[in-house]
Enzyme design. Structure first.
Site, PDB file in Angstrom:
ATOM      1  CE1 TYR A  95       4.020 -32.524 -48.383  1.00  0.00           C
ATOM      2  CE2 TYR A  95       4.827 -34.738 -48.854  1.00  0.00           C
ATOM      3  CZ  TYR A  95       5.014 -33.489 -48.304  1.00  0.00           C
ATOM      4  OH  TYR A  95       6.193 -33.189 -47.674  1.00  0.00           O
ATOM      5  CD  GLU A 129       8.930 -34.196 -42.842  1.00  0.00           C
ATOM      6  OE1 GLU A 129       9.089 -35.341 -42.384  1.00  0.00           O
ATOM      7  OE2 GLU A 129       8.556 -33.988 -44.001  1.00  0.00           O
ATOM      8  CD1 TRP A 177       4.024 -37.509 -46.285  1.00  0.00           C
ATOM      9  CD2 TRP A 177       4.649 -36.709 -44.312  1.00  0.00           C
ATOM     10  NE1 TRP A 177       3.926 -36.149 -46.335  1.00  0.00           N
ATOM     11  CE2 TRP A 177       4.310 -35.621 -45.131  1.00  0.00           C
ATOM     12  CE3 TRP A 177       5.071 -36.449 -43.004  1.00  0.00           C
ATOM     13  CZ2 TRP A 177       4.379 -34.299 -44.714  1.00  0.00           C
ATOM     14  CZ3 TRP A 177       5.133 -35.122 -42.583  1.00  0.00           C
ATOM     15  CH2 TRP A 177       4.789 -34.071 -43.432  1.00  0.00           C
TER      16      TRP A 177
END
Length: 191
Positions: free
Chosen positions: A17, A39, A47
């Site tokens: 990512y 988000e 995350w």
């Protein structure tokens, strides 16, 4: 030789990512909606947790096609509450659907949502030059302003900290460390 990355990227999924997506300027509405939704789902979680469920979110939320998500209803919410491939938080699921409706309204009003959101930075990513992770703020006055505007438009679960994380992820701000191999690459992508 070891690659120098931002310190938060420690696992293979985070490396992928970080190395290919994080900080790359996004102008495609569907991708922007995906990042906003993810988000928002991250609020209070890591995350990494969200990245591990990203494919589940894509499956459950029509690959983040905002118009399709906006058309979802209470029956869909009940079904998603049983799906372990996403975070089963009713308020977050409901906000993804209501945020899709707000997203579509702003996209219609401005031509694209991208034009609207990028207007906050005059269409150009902010280029920071952080040397340590300790220098990176959790939010900024601009993130507070955008979050406030989105709240006025009806968005939920998009406070200033979530908004700043979105700005970082979607390339509205380049917060790669200057020592990170992606810093200059992402900087070169600025329009």
């Amino acid at each position: 030789m070891e690659i120098s990355r931002c310190h938060w990227a420690t696992k293979a999924i985070e490396h992928e990512y970080h190395d290919t997506e994080w900080g790359v300027p996004l102008y495609d509405d569907q991708l922007i909606f995906e990042f906003l939704t993810l988000e928002s789902a991250q609020a209070g979680l890591s995350w990494l947790t969200i990245l591990q469920r990203r494919e589940g979110y894509r499956k459950c939320f029509y690959n983040f096609m905002p118009e399709k998500v906006a058309a979802m209803g209470q029956k869909d919410v009940e079904s998603l509450m049983l799906d372990a491939s996403i975070i089963r938080n009713r308020k977050k699921i409901e906000s993804a659907i209501s945020n899709a409706r707000c997203f579509c309204e702003l996209a219609a009003k401005h031509g694209t949502f991208s034009k609207y959101i990028w207007g906050f930075v005059d269409g150009r990513p902010i280029q920071n030059a952080w040397k340590t992770m300790g220098e990176v703020p959790p939010l900024t006055p601009l993130a507070e302003r955008i979050a406030k505007e989105l709240k006025k438009e009806g968005f939920k679960f998009l406070g200033p900290t979530v908004m700043y994380a979105h700005m970082q992820a979607a390339g509205m701000v380049n917060d790669h460390m200057v020592s990170c191999f992606r810093y200059e690459e992402v900087k070169a992508l600025a329009r």
